[in-house]
Design a protein around this motif. Sequence first.
Motif, PDB file in Angstrom:
ATOM      1  N   ASN A 142       8.914   6.966  11.615  1.00 39.75           N
ATOM      2  CA  ASN A 142       9.594   7.336  10.378  1.00 39.75           C
ATOM      3  C   ASN A 142       9.385   6.324   9.255  1.00 39.75           C
ATOM      4  O   ASN A 142       9.975   6.454   8.181  1.00 39.75           O
ATOM      5  CB  ASN A 142      11.089   7.522  10.625  1.00 39.75           C
ATOM      6  CG  ASN A 142      11.752   6.265  11.171  1.00 39.75           C
ATOM      7  OD1 ASN A 142      11.110   5.217  11.312  1.00 39.75           O
ATOM      8  ND2 ASN A 142      13.020   6.371  11.495  1.00 39.75           N
ATOM      9  N   GLY A 143       8.564   5.313   9.492  1.00 47.74           N
ATOM     10  CA  GLY A 143       8.265   4.319   8.469  1.00 47.74           C
ATOM     11  C   GLY A 143       9.138   3.091   8.502  1.00 47.74           C
ATOM     12  O   GLY A 143       8.853   2.102   7.811  1.00 47.74           O
ATOM     13  N   GLU A 144      10.219   3.084   9.300  1.00 44.68           N
ATOM     14  CA  GLU A 144      11.101   1.926   9.373  1.00 44.68           C
ATOM     15  C   GLU A 144      10.487   0.849  10.270  1.00 44.68           C
ATOM     16  O   GLU A 144       9.686   1.142  11.159  1.00 44.68           O
ATOM     17  CB  GLU A 144      12.476   2.331   9.900  1.00 44.68           C
ATOM     18  CG  GLU A 144      13.231   3.269   8.978  1.00 44.68           C
ATOM     19  CD  GLU A 144      14.637   3.537   9.485  1.00 44.68           C
ATOM     20  OE1 GLU A 144      15.041   2.922  10.496  1.00 44.68           O
ATOM     21  OE2 GLU A 144      15.332   4.364   8.869  1.00 44.68           O
ATOM     22  N   THR A 145      10.894  -0.386  10.009  1.00 47.38           N
ATOM     23  CA  THR A 145      10.375  -1.534  10.749  1.00 47.38           C
ATOM     24  C   THR A 145      11.452  -2.055  11.688  1.00 47.38           C
ATOM     25  O   THR A 145      12.630  -2.146  11.315  1.00 47.38           O
ATOM     26  CB  THR A 145       9.933  -2.648   9.794  1.00 47.38           C
ATOM     27  OG1 THR A 145       8.942  -2.134   8.907  1.00 47.38           O
ATOM     28  CG2 THR A 145       9.339  -3.816  10.555  1.00 47.38           C
ATOM     29  N   ASP A 186       7.271  -8.444   3.749  1.00 45.20           N
ATOM     30  CA  ASP A 186       6.359  -9.123   4.661  1.00 45.20           C
ATOM     31  C   ASP A 186       5.349  -9.964   3.881  1.00 45.20           C
ATOM     32  O   ASP A 186       5.424 -10.078   2.646  1.00 45.20           O
ATOM     33  CB  ASP A 186       5.649  -8.122   5.577  1.00 45.20           C
ATOM     34  CG  ASP A 186       4.762  -7.150   4.809  1.00 45.20           C
ATOM     35  OD1 ASP A 186       4.500  -7.377   3.607  1.00 45.20           O
ATOM     36  OD2 ASP A 186       4.329  -6.149   5.412  1.00 45.20           O
ATOM     37  N   ALA A 187       4.393 -10.551   4.591  1.00 42.81           N
ATOM     38  CA  ALA A 187       3.451 -11.472   3.960  1.00 42.81           C
ATOM     39  C   ALA A 187       2.499 -10.783   2.997  1.00 42.81           C
ATOM     40  O   ALA A 187       1.872 -11.448   2.166  1.00 42.81           O
ATOM     41  CB  ALA A 187       2.641 -12.205   5.042  1.00 42.81           C
ATOM     42  N   GLU A 188       2.360  -9.460   3.067  1.00 40.13           N
ATOM     43  CA  GLU A 188       1.485  -8.727   2.147  1.00 40.13           C
ATOM     44  C   GLU A 188       2.227  -8.167   0.941  1.00 40.13           C
ATOM     45  O   GLU A 188       1.637  -7.496   0.097  1.00 40.13           O
ATOM     46  CB  GLU A 188       0.784  -7.572   2.880  1.00 40.13           C
ATOM     47  CG  GLU A 188      -0.346  -8.012   3.790  1.00 40.13           C
ATOM     48  CD  GLU A 188       0.167  -8.681   5.049  1.00 40.13           C
ATOM     49  OE1 GLU A 188       1.236  -8.256   5.544  1.00 40.13           O
ATOM     50  OE2 GLU A 188      -0.487  -9.633   5.538  1.00 40.13           O
ATOM     51  N   GLY A 189       3.530  -8.391   0.877  1.00 39.34           N
ATOM     52  CA  GLY A 189       4.313  -7.877  -0.239  1.00 39.34           C
ATOM     53  C   GLY A 189       4.863  -6.489  -0.011  1.00 39.34           C
ATOM     54  O   GLY A 189       5.393  -5.872  -0.940  1.00 39.34           O
ATOM     55  N   THR A 190       4.790  -5.979   1.201  1.00 36.63           N
ATOM     56  CA  THR A 190       5.324  -4.658   1.522  1.00 36.63           C
ATOM     57  C   THR A 190       6.805  -4.768   1.841  1.00 36.63           C
ATOM     58  O   THR A 190       7.223  -5.643   2.613  1.00 36.63           O
ATOM     59  CB  THR A 190       4.582  -4.051   2.720  1.00 36.63           C
ATOM     60  OG1 THR A 190       3.181  -3.997   2.425  1.00 36.63           O
ATOM     61  CG2 THR A 190       5.089  -2.652   3.022  1.00 36.63           C
ATOM     62  N   ILE A 191       7.597  -3.897   1.263  1.00 43.22           N
ATOM     63  CA  ILE A 191       9.032  -3.890   1.516  1.00 43.22           C
ATOM     64  C   ILE A 191       9.292  -3.241   2.870  1.00 43.22           C
ATOM     65  O   ILE A 191       8.970  -2.065   3.084  1.00 43.22           O
ATOM     66  CB  ILE A 191       9.778  -3.141   0.392  1.00 43.22           C
ATOM     67  CG1 ILE A 191       9.587  -3.870  -0.939  1.00 43.22           C
ATOM     68  CG2 ILE A 191      11.254  -3.011   0.725  1.00 43.22           C
ATOM     69  CD1 ILE A 191      10.250  -3.187  -2.110  1.00 43.22           C
ATOM     70  N   LEU A 192       9.880  -3.998   3.785  1.00 39.45           N
ATOM     71  CA  LEU A 192      10.161  -3.502   5.125  1.00 39.45           C
ATOM     72  C   LEU A 192      11.511  -2.825   5.209  1.00 39.45           C
ATOM     73  O   LEU A 192      11.689  -1.879   5.986  1.00 39.45           O
ATOM     74  CB  LEU A 192      10.091  -4.659   6.136  1.00 39.45           C
ATOM     75  CG  LEU A 192       8.770  -5.439   6.164  1.00 39.45           C
ATOM     76  CD1 LEU A 192       8.842  -6.548   7.194  1.00 39.45           C
ATOM     77  CD2 LEU A 192       7.597  -4.508   6.443  1.00 39.45           C
TER      78      LEU A 192
END
Length: 743
Positions: A142-145, A186-192
């Motif tokens: 579902n896209g959640e981390t 995260d380290a790539e700038g993606t909102i978790l």
Amino acid sequence: MSLLGGIRPPIAVFATLLLALAGVTALGLGSVKHKALPEAVLTSQQHFAEDGAVALRASLDEGVTDLRRVAGMFSAGAPATPDTVLDKVGSTYQKWRGTAVIEIESGKLLAARGENVPFKAIDRTKLGDKDGLAPRMIRLANGETRLMSFALLTWDDKPQQLLVATNSLRFPGISLGKFRAIAVVDAEGTILSSDGIPEPEQVLTDLQRDEVKESNRQLKAFAKQAVKDNSRHPLTTKEPGSGGFLGISGSIVGDTFRGDRSVAGYATLAPPKAGPGTIATGLGLTVVSMVKVMEDPTNSINPLYGLVAAGALLLIGVVVVAVLMGTVQRPLLKLFLESRRLARGDLRRPVTVPPYGETARIGQALERLRVQLGGEPAATRPTSRLRRRLGASLLIVLCAAVVLAWAAPVALLVNRAGNTVVIPQQLVDDQRERTDTISDRVRRSLNEGHADLTSVGRLIGDETDPKDMQAVLERTAYEHKRYRSLYVLDGKGQVVVKTGHKPRHPDGQAPSDEPIVMLGEGGKEPVVAGYAEIPGRDGSAVVGEFRTDFLNSLLKRPGLGQVRVVDAERRVIGGNNGFLPFKKLPNKQLDSLVQGSAQKVGMYPRPSGVQFRDGDNVQLAAAAPFSGGGPAKSLGWSVVSWQKPNGMAIPAYVLQNRTVLAGLLALTAAAACLGWLHIIVAKPLRLLAGQAEALADGDRRTVLFPRHHDEVGAVARSLELVRQALQDRQRRDGAQAVPAGRN
């Protein structure tokens, strides 16, 4: 001449300091400009993000530690079924979204609780590696981390099992208020994960939908910028000497949308103290908080004040230096030349006598001594009272008074912020929300501690050997540094086994029915203790006494001022700096604030933030009672914080502080240089004037010693040579008079 002595160095240094201070005044005061968004607001957002990073790091590390500790305790006892393990874990801790037990060799799922654990993503062949059991982040369908944590369950004669738990990357107990959002990046700038911004489909109007879309866009932009800024060194992101947060943190100013400016703070997950990182810090996560702030367009700062003040100081400096050079330095240098001429025996022309002061007295004495060296009898000439009074000391005092006439108003009267200073409402809101966050963190820490005790009590419920119970307590104390002592009480209140400091539980008193209580009330140190009943042991309990330093360390956050934990009677039991246990708060306003915030609004009490104004005295204060569930809720404690905003980067206070600093620097320069001039020149010169007059009056026995190797000392040496010459003449005249008397 001495390098630091003489008349020239203090006057030259004084002139240099006044010139430099005039430049500093012009630049320092002139550079203070009105800002629609004060720097204090940006710093506050940075601190808010740091609070979120601290809470998230502590929660993640605590979850991994608890999972491994529980697995270790199960492995140390008799074999348990997977369902029993998960049931006890779930009844003790409610922090994991899903738990499961897997047989490592076959990969078979033995038991599961909560949401589905994606155990098929686990590479069982690498569990034996060095980092095989290290937590890792996984992305669900579902896209959640989720953060997946592992721990081994090992018993003799049974296949090795893997205890798995998943947890979301959400913030525990972060108070956001109404207009704030916070995210994990995260380290790539993606909102978790993020909190505070609703989904577009959850809003009703087009206006709200536009605001949500703009907020999401700004948050994503802030996330990218925060990750980009993470390449900096942590020391370069904070003011020198500020200390506090060990990781990288900062603030970002965003765009304006419908009159509100978006501002963000960011902070990386950092260890609690310098040294090796923790499990959470190795995940490469960054916390970004965003808030919308209303800008203040009003301007109450005059940009010309710095130039006017610097020009006045420069004019005063020119006058003072000219007076010192014309009335003290130049006469003394002329006197030095005249005295050296007489010491060489040049008596052809009269001595040039300065008009007034000690130099006039010495010059008059030198003229009399010149006449005496020429063979004429000594003559006593009274020095006028005016010449005695108008000395170098009086001139130095007058110069100091002139500088004081500029410095005193600047330091005490000019640019006072007063009671009209505008404190941004965002600072009041941040004081409230950050205090509420700390309150929740203290409550959760006490709940976590009690959960640990409950887990220990259930695991040692069947143990009868004191050595085994002792081993469990020592392992718990080693893994969790929050306890000052751990011990087991029987139903009659007697200590069975213990580790750590001496127990504070009253001897012979049965274990408390309350989960968390205060021991040693009224003593020098408040001791908070948690009680967890041991099942099937006739009222026996595991007791853990929390370290006072542990509770106080939870309150030490920069930018909040004074922070205190108070009990239900509003007595202080903890603080971020020095405090007196069980004493009342320093004033009735804070007491009333805590009392008012403890009143329930709906189901829970609400935190409160306010500005206290008493004339020019402004204070920001906030109070947040314990809210939420858990054993600590029954304590009725609150966290209260307060600080004066005059140390914040608000333009009115910045201008006031710099103005006071300019005045104090002028006073310091005047005191240092004019005091130096008085000690080195004026005082020895006054003493030398008296000695010169005594020598001219006929005192040939007193030897004149130079006090310093400077102009005054050179005049003293010349007078000593003149004294010796007069003494030789007196001996020659006496030797010639004796034979003439015999004839």
